[in-house]
Design a protein around this motif. Structure first.
Motif, short mmCIF file in Angstrom:
data_model
loop_
_atom_site.label_atom_id
_atom_site.label_comp_id
_atom_site.label_asym_id
_atom_site.label_seq_id
_atom_site.Cartn_x
_atom_site.Cartn_y
_atom_site.Cartn_z
N CYS A 1 4.69 -2.83 -2.88
CA CYS A 1 3.44 -3.98 -3.16
C CYS A 1 4.42 -5.24 -3.53
CB CYS A 1 2.69 -3.79 -4.39
SG CYS A 1 1.49 -2.48 -3.83
N PRO B 1 9.03 -1.43 -5.61
CA PRO B 1 7.51 -0.98 -4.86
C PRO B 1 7.22 -1.65 -3.89
CG PRO B 1 7.77 -1.53 -7.56
CD PRO B 1 8.94 -2.13 -7.06
N ASN C 1 7.07 1.92 -13.01
CA ASN C 1 6.01 1.95 -12.04
C ASN C 1 6.30 3.21 -11.03
OD1 ASN C 1 8.01 1.55 -9.58
ND2 ASN C 1 8.12 -0.36 -10.89
N TRP D 1 -2.23 -4.04 -7.34
CA TRP D 1 -1.12 -3.95 -8.37
C TRP D 1 -1.85 -3.53 -9.72
CZ3 TRP D 1 3.55 -2.66 -8.28
CH2 TRP D 1 4.62 -2.82 -9.07
N SER E 1 6.76 4.91 -7.75
CA SER E 1 7.33 4.35 -6.27
C SER E 1 6.35 5.20 -5.48
CB SER E 1 8.82 4.64 -6.19
OG SER E 1 9.25 4.19 -4.98
N SER F 1 -2.43 1.98 0.56
CA SER F 1 -1.34 0.85 0.11
C SER F 1 -1.83 0.02 -1.14
CB SER F 1 -1.46 -0.23 1.44
OG SER F 1 -1.09 0.34 2.47
N CYS G 1 -0.55 -0.09 -5.14
CA CYS G 1 0.78 0.50 -6.05
C CYS G 1 0.21 0.62 -7.53
CB CYS G 1 1.80 -0.63 -5.91
SG CYS G 1 2.39 -0.80 -4.41
#
Length: 893
Positions: free
Chosen positions: A525, A523, A587, A192, A589, A218, A220
């Protein structure tokens, strides 16, 4: 002219040393802040308000050192003297183009495509060029087929656009940098993160190439902030943009921020954070991942910019090795007369003295004992940096390519006079430089593949100290093949962090045995945790888990407002922006599969109670040693013994009326088949093998068909006996042994035929059942063909039904020892057992299927033994008075 050392730098301030082969250098030594253009007259070559990058002067010295080292090497170009022509390109497109034309043509006659005044002995160019003009610059070199070595940031997108065979990258690939960041994030499980990039073509290119790499692994992006110094020309612009950045940086879940921008943006960011801390008294602690080749900046005062924010930052520096002799070269370096004009600005900033022989009111005259090693590391490094090392290797690449050409012509390098141009054209170096393998002056192996230097990055940890000094600590490495290594214990973290190493995740991690469930509209995460389904586990956490909210949450802070009006306005805008951001999700996506998921264990393993590990399944079967096997074995042997006793009783009373009256041969065959049925059940107990799988089913089917056929023959003979008692009945001729033998033999042969067909087509085989029981592998015999199995069983059932029907009809026939009624009961028991067997067999799993089949064999067999032979044994043993010929005659009369 001397005044230019303090105010100006022009392209006339270049550094030239003659030689038979010239290597050009277009280096980034000064940053232009303001460029004055006048369209009423030809533009002059002055750049005002420039910022000297003192550390980059090592690039010049590395190039000079490499050429000096080659000229002194008797094995490499022994009769050729290399020279150099070095310019400062100010990292500005217009000036860079002028410099290139000045380098290629004499007397400043910039006339492209005319070869009369061209310096033919310029064989290659080494430099760092502005990204926005790279395509045009490369096209110029490509026109004259001059090899171009660039140590700037490797742009994958530019490789396809230029398509130039003359372009050679001596910096690591852009993908290597991206994978280095990703590997670093994965190592510390930072999923993150925040991104702050420059709002220009370079920042946009970085996002286009880097965001997909994050998605594939993977990771975010919690927030993305594009910024540039141009956004802050006025106070209002600053107040409008400032709160957005600070709100993003303050996200409590985001402790890792990646920076990608020029030095001006990073310096300005540091100033913004400094203003925020001064106004709010909130201290920011993050892990900053800086751009490649980044280093701390310091003005003339020597105070490191951003030391408190970027303490413990991580960055990627071009991998380098120690070059013997370079430190000594720097230790003894002093500019000679030909170098003083080029190094005058550097010397003034470094030592506060001037190299000119004329008086200078601002600086004192240098006394000649100035040492580069006395400079602080913020200004100049004595160890060779990564970019200097690539320049050093590029010079050696040109020298080795030129050496190979000279050897290919005459076998030896020809002797030449001083500074006479070699008869070698730049384009002749291209084929050698594209793929070249050599050892440089430090005996380090260097490899160029497809015009790119095979080199990786070192992971650098930046440690600052209160005395305005810092230390670059190498803590890791990523190779060109993306092999990553890091020494976590050597990293010094920012002392403002609450946890070291910090977490940077949207939510807390899922516990082992749980999987991630991505929430709709949030999101990837940010997800929920759900227990793994049955027979599945999750045993590795590679992503932070479970988000309570993906909205930005800013903690309430008690502010102490300074008295100045600017601070009041700043706080007001910050609070206003904070309120508007509470319901805004900033964020990216990213669409990618969930990283933590449940997986099935291998077939021979099963999940433990916590569903976080797979354990080996136990191989099991109906054993002689377990209680169920012992009970069934005991029953089978006990009834076998009882059957033997019955046979002995009948044998001892072989000539008594009750034995004679019930067809002694059939009785013997029936008792023998009953005994064999009991013994055949033993094939079902113990660890099965291939042979027993075939024998157990065949023996069961054949022996039972013989038993039931004997019962049927007994019943038929009783019926025929009463029917044939009438005078003149034709059935009298069937009362012999032939009828009984025919019934038994035909029934036996039909069942044998079915079994042969079964074995010939799909015989039973050994099978390991891994799915019926979660923790066990059941070794069992598979029927092979379920149709053939039920055919064998159905044939026995057909004989039993026929026997039951005939016995039921003959149950009331008058006779002293009439067996029909006992056969009726035995067949009723027999059919009841096997009718109950079918649903039990289908619904049972594992080794209990074998137990059901054994129990059905024992129960049905015992029904035959008990119902048919227990009345006879009772008469023979207890009521011997009934077993006499006299009683039979009396009953008949």
């Amino acid at each position: 002219m001397e005044a230019k050392c303090s105010l100006y730098r022009t392209i006339q301030d270049n550094l030239y040393r003659p030689g038979e082969a010239i290597i050009g250098g277009v280096l980034y030594l000064t940053e232009s802040l303001v460029v004055l253009l006048n369209f009423t007259e030809p533009p002059d070559r002055s750049l005002y308000s420039s910022l000297t990058k003192m550390r980059k002067y090592q690039h010049v010295l590395a190039l000079i050192f490499a050429i000096d080292e080659i000229n002194k090497n008797p094995k490499l170009l022994p009769n050729v003297t290399l020279g150099f022509h070095i310019y400062d390109n100010f990292f500005h497109s217009r000036t860079t183009h002028e410099i290139i034309l000045d380098l290629l043509f004499t007397e400043q006659k910039h006339a492209p495509n005319y070869l009369c005044d061209r310096r033919n002995n310029v064989l290659s160019i080494i430099g760092e060029f502005p990204t926005e003009s790279m395509i045009e610059i490369t096209s110029i070199f490509n026109t004259y087929k001059i090899p171009q070595f660039t140590y700037g940031t490797h742009k994958t997108s530019l490789c396809g656009k230029t398509g130039s065979p003359s372009l050679h990258w001596i910096s690591p690939k852009e993908s290597t940098h991206h994978m280095g960041i990703v590997q670093l994030l994965l190592h510390f499980q930072w999923r993150w993160i925040g991104l702050i990039v420059s709002d220009d073509d370079g920042g946009e290119s970085f996002l286009q190439n880097f965001i997909p790499v994050l998605a594939q692994h993977s990771i975010c992006v919690a927030f993305l902030h594009k910024d540039t110094v141009k956004n802050y020309h006025t106070e209002n612009q600053f107040l409008d943009n400032f709160p957005k950045l600070i709100l993003a940086v303050l996200l409590p879940e985001v402790n890792v921020i990646i920076l990608k921008g020029d030095s001006q943006l990073i310096i300005f960011l540091s100033d913004q954070l400094d203003v925020f801390e001064f106004v709010t008294k909130i201290y920011i602690g993050k892990v900053w991942i800086m751009p490649p080749q980044w280093y701390f900046s310091a003005p003339q005062s020597g105070i490191i910019i951003g030391a408190q924010f970027f303490q413990g930052a991580l960055s990627f520096s071009i991998s380098t090795k120690t070059v013997p002799g370079f430190w000594d070269f720097l230790h003894t370096f002093k500019p000679d007369e030909s170098m003083k004009q080029f190094f005058c600005v550097f010397w003034q900033y470094a030592f506060n003295c001037h190299l000119s022989s004329e008086n200078n009111k601002q600086f004192e005259k240098c006394i000649g004992n100035e040492k580069l090693e006395s400079l602080p590391i913020i200004r100049f490094e004595m160890d060779m940096t990564g970019q200097s090392y690539t320049i050093y290797n590029a010079v050696y690449a040109v020298a080795h390519a030129l050496h190979a050409i000279c050897l290919s012509r005459r076998g030896t390098v020809p002797k030449r006079g001083k500074f006479k141009p070699l008869n070698v054209q730049p384009w002749q170096l291209q084929s050698s430089l594209k793929n070249i393998h050599f050892n440089n002056g430090a005996l380090h192996e260097v490899l160029f593949e497809n015009g790119e230097l095979s080199i990786g990055y070192d992971v650098v940890n930046w440690v600052t100290f209160p005395n305005q000094s810092f230390l670059e600590v190498q803590v890791g490495k990523i190779s060109p093949s993306h092999e990553f290594f890091i020494q976590e214990g050597n990293i010094v973290w920012n002392n403002r962090l609450q946890q070291m190493p910090p977490h940077s995740k949207c939510v807390e991690s899922c516990h082992l045995g749980y999987s991630q469930i991505i929430q709709e509209g949030k999101p990837p995460c940010c997800y929920d945790c759900a227990p793994c389904p049955e027979n599945m586990i999750s045993n590795n956490i590679v992503m932070s888990t479970h988000a309570k909210s993906s909205k930005m949450q800013i903690a309430s802070v008690s502010y102490q407002c300074p008295e100045d009006q600017f601070s009041h306005r700043l706080l007001h805008l910050f609070n206003k922006t904070k309120s508007s951001y509470r319901n805004e999700q900033i964020n990216l996506s990213l669409s990618f599969p969930d990283a933590v998921h449940c997986v099935k264990c291998p077939e021979d393993q099963y999940p433990n109670k916590n569903q976080d590990q797979c354990r080996q399944k136990i191989i099991t079967f109906l054993s002689y040693k377990e209680p169920l096997g012992i009970v069934l074995l005991s029953l089978a042997l006990s009834f076998s013994v009882i059957t033997c006793l019955v046979m002995q009783i009948f044998w001892k009373n072989w000539n008594t009326p009750i034995v004679k009256a019930n067809n002694r041969p059939l009785t013997c065959i029936l008792l023998t088949s009953i005994l064999l049925c009991y013994l055949s059940s033993l094939f079902f107990i113990g660890k099965p093998v291939k042979d027993t799988c075939i024998i157990q089913q065949m023996a069961f089917g054949v022996i039972f068909s013989v038993s039931v056929s004997c019962v049927l023959a007994k019943t038929v003979i009783v019926v025929l006996a009463f029917k044939a008692a009438k005078p003149g009945n034709r059935l009298r001729k069937f009362l012999g042994k032939s009828v009984a033998n025919f019934i038994v033999l035909s029934s036996f042969l039909i069942q044998v035929g079915i079994c042969i067909a079964w074995v010939s087509t799909t015989p039973p085989f050994l099978h390991a059942d891994m799915h019926s029981q979660a923790e066990q592998i059941i070794v069992e015999c598979n029927e092979g063909s379920i149709t053939m199995f039920y055919s064998v069983l159905g044939y026995v059932g057909f004989l039993a039904i026929v026997s039951f029907a005939v016995a039921f009809l003959a149950r009331k026939l008058p006779d002293t020892f009439n067996e029909a009624k006992f056969i009726t009961f035995s067949m009723l028991v027999f059919c009841s057992v096997w009718v109950s067997f079918l649903p039990a067999y289908v619904s049972t799993k594992g080794k209990h299927i074998v137990a059901v089949e054994i129990f059905s064999i024992l129960a049905s067999n015992t029904g035959l033994l008990a119902c048919i032979f227990s009345p006879k044994c009772y008469i023979i043993i207890v009521r011997t008075d009934l077993n006499s010929r006299k009683l039979i005659i009396e009953k008949r009369s």
